[in-house]
Motif scaffolding. Structure first.
Motif, PDB file in Angstrom:
ATOM      1  N   VAL A 175       0.836  -1.200   0.000  1.00  8.50           N
ATOM      2  CA  VAL A 175       0.000   0.000   0.000  1.00  8.50           C
ATOM      3  C   VAL A 175       0.872   1.251   0.000  1.00  8.50           C
ATOM      4  O   VAL A 175       0.612   2.214  -0.741  1.00  8.50           O
ATOM      5  CB  VAL A 175      -0.944   0.003   1.212  1.00  8.50           C
ATOM      6  CG1 VAL A 175      -1.683   1.336   1.320  1.00  8.50           C
ATOM      7  CG2 VAL A 175      -1.946  -1.143   1.122  1.00  8.50           C
ATOM      8  N   MET A 176       1.937   1.239   0.807  1.00 11.11           N
ATOM      9  CA  MET A 176       2.865   2.366   0.830  1.00 11.11           C
ATOM     10  C   MET A 176       3.488   2.597  -0.545  1.00 11.11           C
ATOM     11  O   MET A 176       3.660   3.746  -0.987  1.00 11.11           O
ATOM     12  CB  MET A 176       3.973   2.138   1.862  1.00 11.11           C
ATOM     13  CG  MET A 176       3.578   2.296   3.312  1.00 11.11           C
ATOM     14  SD  MET A 176       2.988   3.948   3.767  1.00 11.11           S
ATOM     15  CE  MET A 176       4.276   5.004   3.127  1.00 11.11           C
ATOM     16  N   ALA A 177       3.825   1.521  -1.231  1.00  8.25           N
ATOM     17  CA  ALA A 177       4.434   1.631  -2.565  1.00  8.25           C
ATOM     18  C   ALA A 177       3.461   2.291  -3.543  1.00  8.25           C
ATOM     19  O   ALA A 177       3.859   3.137  -4.364  1.00  8.25           O
ATOM     20  CB  ALA A 177       4.849   0.253  -3.073  1.00  8.25           C
ATOM     21  N   VAL A 178       2.181   1.916  -3.472  1.00  8.92           N
ATOM     22  CA  VAL A 178       1.175   2.506  -4.357  1.00  8.92           C
ATOM     23  C   VAL A 178       1.015   3.999  -4.079  1.00  8.92           C
ATOM     24  O   VAL A 178       1.041   4.826  -5.004  1.00  8.92           O
ATOM     25  CB  VAL A 178      -0.179   1.788  -4.184  1.00  8.92           C
ATOM     26  CG1 VAL A 178      -1.277   2.535  -4.932  1.00  8.92           C
ATOM     27  CG2 VAL A 178      -0.093   0.354  -4.689  1.00  8.92           C
ATOM     28  N   CYS A 179       0.875   4.354  -2.805  1.00 11.07           N
ATOM     29  CA  CYS A 179       0.685   5.763  -2.441  1.00 11.07           C
ATOM     30  C   CYS A 179       1.908   6.604  -2.797  1.00 11.07           C
ATOM     31  O   CYS A 179       1.779   7.755  -3.238  1.00 11.07           O
ATOM     32  CB  CYS A 179       0.388   5.876  -0.944  1.00 11.07           C
ATOM     33  SG  CYS A 179      -1.178   5.126  -0.451  1.00 11.07           S
ATOM     34  N   THR A 180       3.099   6.047  -2.610  1.00 14.57           N
ATOM     35  CA  THR A 180       4.334   6.755  -2.957  1.00 14.57           C
ATOM     36  C   THR A 180       4.422   6.975  -4.462  1.00 14.57           C
ATOM     37  O   THR A 180       4.797   8.059  -4.928  1.00 14.57           O
ATOM     38  CB  THR A 180       5.563   5.977  -2.462  1.00 14.57           C
ATOM     39  OG1 THR A 180       5.457   5.766  -1.052  1.00 14.57           O
ATOM     40  CG2 THR A 180       6.857   6.726  -2.766  1.00 14.57           C
ATOM     41  N   SER A 181       4.075   5.950  -5.243  1.00 16.20           N
ATOM     42  CA  SER A 181       4.151   6.046  -6.703  1.00 16.20           C
ATOM     43  C   SER A 181       3.174   7.090  -7.238  1.00 16.20           C
ATOM     44  O   SER A 181       3.521   7.883  -8.124  1.00 16.20           O
ATOM     45  CB  SER A 181       3.853   4.681  -7.332  1.00 16.20           C
ATOM     46  OG  SER A 181       4.804   3.715  -6.927  1.00 16.20           O
ATOM     47  N   VAL A 182       1.962   7.111  -6.688  1.00 19.83           N
ATOM     48  CA  VAL A 182       0.969   8.107  -7.136  1.00 19.83           C
ATOM     49  C   VAL A 182       1.475   9.515  -6.840  1.00 19.83           C
ATOM     50  O   VAL A 182       1.370  10.416  -7.685  1.00 19.83           O
ATOM     51  CB  VAL A 182      -0.388   7.862  -6.453  1.00 19.83           C
ATOM     52  CG1 VAL A 182      -1.345   9.006  -6.765  1.00 19.83           C
ATOM     53  CG2 VAL A 182      -0.981   6.536  -6.903  1.00 19.83           C
TER      54      VAL A 182
END
Length: 523
Positions: free
Chosen positions: A166-173
């Protein structure tokens, strides 16, 4: 920090440029509108998600009365806090937010230390609220599996890995879609409103069992908490207080908004009003169809909302469909919280208050984001998630420390404003007028009480696994802050740079002379 760092040059290979800390400092791109800021604040609070993931806290401590009337009470208090901050923000709109306000409102003698303390509180609050949102989102995704496989109980590694995903998704966005934040925040508001309406209709239509109005509005049972009945109600307010924390975080985006002294204050207050009304619309139908509390609290990973939806609709597909609405809101919330955290990190690093400030204060104009501040915020959240290996109550600790840090960081400038007889906000474009003192005092009183409440375990007797470690996490960051202040801060940190540059003309008449003396001493 005034003139302590020299501006760097543009690096053509990565698009990074050091934001100067002198008079030639380059402003950040002003790409955000009032609606976008309001949407971001609303996204961070993420009412249906926040109330769903912390539902077990209030059900353990009073049930319906705590859930509903606790929400109403904290909503009113949060309106007062948001209005108090908005009044100050209208006078001092800057990315430094509350730590800048604490400096500007303090006397020159205490300006630096007030800014340092408030800055670290808001920084840790931004990090831990992002952590708690993304961690509970990971738990919520895993709870979706439980809908179809009732014997599935996620282990520690699965929970942490899902959190990291989830952190990876939020960081990428945040890294690659920062230019589209206006659109994302607008979509978030529309999605949240539509989701609440869909949930309200589906739950009431499909429910085979409905509770009475007396149960919804007057049922109170604190026997599961082990606390005295009255005290249990206040401990259960953590659910509402945690959900209603994000409005002050958006001050860190002031420098990316046109006319921030008008637009950001309005966005802060309106977002809390919208959140309060949304919460009432979500909680009342949920309480009318709520299954047996003991069944709900028996869920292994502490996230019962998927089970509630499944039991109410009588369908696994129906439960998953409703849970999917909450999961999308959760991803919006995690992305928004990380946006605010990265800007807060960037602003505080720009003033030399974080170890490695020269790196974290770089801004990537190609991606339109403080990239290294974003990566630092994400990395710290990921590392703190490892606490879950030592305690199953880690999520409650994350929630507690986030609420404590953000609340106290909001309270500090409000308290200083009271002590200075509210002189600095007399000409605010968002004035509280004759009600200012009463609202300010009431909010500070609540914040002091909340610090005690949210260090409490959810229930007693307390075990090592069920302990609330919010105070431990809080003291850990306090130790880092003190050590760094002794090593470097006391020698070089003079408060936010704007205090001695852009903000000099905003001082009261009594402060201007002191400010000129301090500037000469620095030279």
């Amino acid at each position: 920090m005034s003139g302590a760092s020299s501006p760097g040059g543009l690096d053509g290979s990565n698009g990074l440029k050091r934001v100067s800390t002198g008079n030639k400092r380059k402003d950040l791109p002003k790409n955000l509108s009032m609606v976008s800021i309001m949407g971001l604040s609303f996204a961070i609070m993420a009412v249906p998600f926040g109330l769903s993931t912390t539902l077990a806290l209030s059900l353990t401590n009073g049930q319906s009365v705590t859930v509903l009337w606790g929400w109403v009470l904290v909503s009113l208090i949060s309106m007062g806090i948001a209005a108090s901050l908005a009044e100050i923000c209208a006078v001092y709109p800057t990315a430094g937010g509350v730590y800048y306000w604490a400096a500007m409102l303090s006397t020159p003698k205490y300006r630096a230390i007030a800014s340092w303390i408030t800055g670290w509180l808001t920084l840790v609050g931004n990090w831990t609220v992002t952590l708690s949102i993304c961690f509970s989102t990971g738990q919520l995704f895993l709870s979706a599996i439980t809908i179809f496989r009732e014997d599935f109980v996620p282990n520690t590694w699965q929970t942490v890995l899902m959190f990291w995903a989830v952190m990876a998704v939020c960081t990428s966005v945040n890294a690659f879609f920062s230019k589209h934040l206006n659109l994302l925040n607008t979509i978030c508001m529309i999605w949240t409103a539509a989701s609440v309406l869909i949930l309200l209709i589906v739950l009431l239509v499909t429910a085979r069992h409905r509770n009475t109005a007396e149960y919804v509005f007057a049922h109170y049972d604190a026997s599961l908490s082990g606390y005295p009945s009255g005290w249990s109600f206040f401990v259960g307010l953590l659910q509402a207080a945690y959900t209603l924390t994000g409005y002050g975080m958006v001050a860190s985006l002031c420098e990316e908004v046109q006319n921030p002294h008008k637009e950001v204050p309005k966005a802060m207050v309106l977002s809390v009003l919208m959140a309060g009304l949304t919460g009432v619309m979500y909680l009342i139908p949920l309480l009318f169809v709520l299954p047996e509390v003991n069944i709900i609290l028996s869920v292994a990973n502490g996230q019962p909302i998927g089970l509630i939806f499944t039991l109410v609709t009588g369908s696994k597909a129906g439960g998953m469909g409703l849970l999917a609405l909450i999961l999308v809101i959760a991803l919006f919330a995690g992305t928004g919280a990380l946006t605010a955290a990265s800007r807060c990190t960037f602003a505080f690093a720009r003033d030399g208050a974080i170890p490695g400030s020269r790196l974290w204060s770089q801004y990537n104009y190609r991606l339109n984001v403080p990239l290294y501040g974003l990566l630092l915020s994400s990395a710290i959240c990921c590392l703190l998630g490892l606490i879950y290996f030592g305690s199953n109550a880690a999520f409650q600790s994350f929630v507690g420390v986030a609420t404590i840090c953000l609340s106290t960081s909001y309270g500090f400038p409000i308290l200083v404003n009271i002590l200075n007889n509210r002189k600095a906000v007399q000409k605010s474009t968002f004035s509280l007028g004759k009600f200012g003192y009463a609202i300010n005092i009431a909010t500070v009183t609540w914040i002091i009480l909340s610090v005690v409440l949210f260090c409490m375990p959810v229930s007693i007797p307390v075990t090592a696994a069920g302990m609330n470690y919010a105070s431990v996490v809080f003291m850990g960051f306090a130790f880092i802050s003190v050590v760094w202040y002794v090593i470097r801060g006391r020698k070089t940190f003079n408060g936010p740079e704007e205090v001695f540059i852009e903000g000099v003309d905003q001082f009261t008449a009594d402060d201007e002379e002191h400010a000129q003396v301090e500037k000469k001493q620095q030279k």
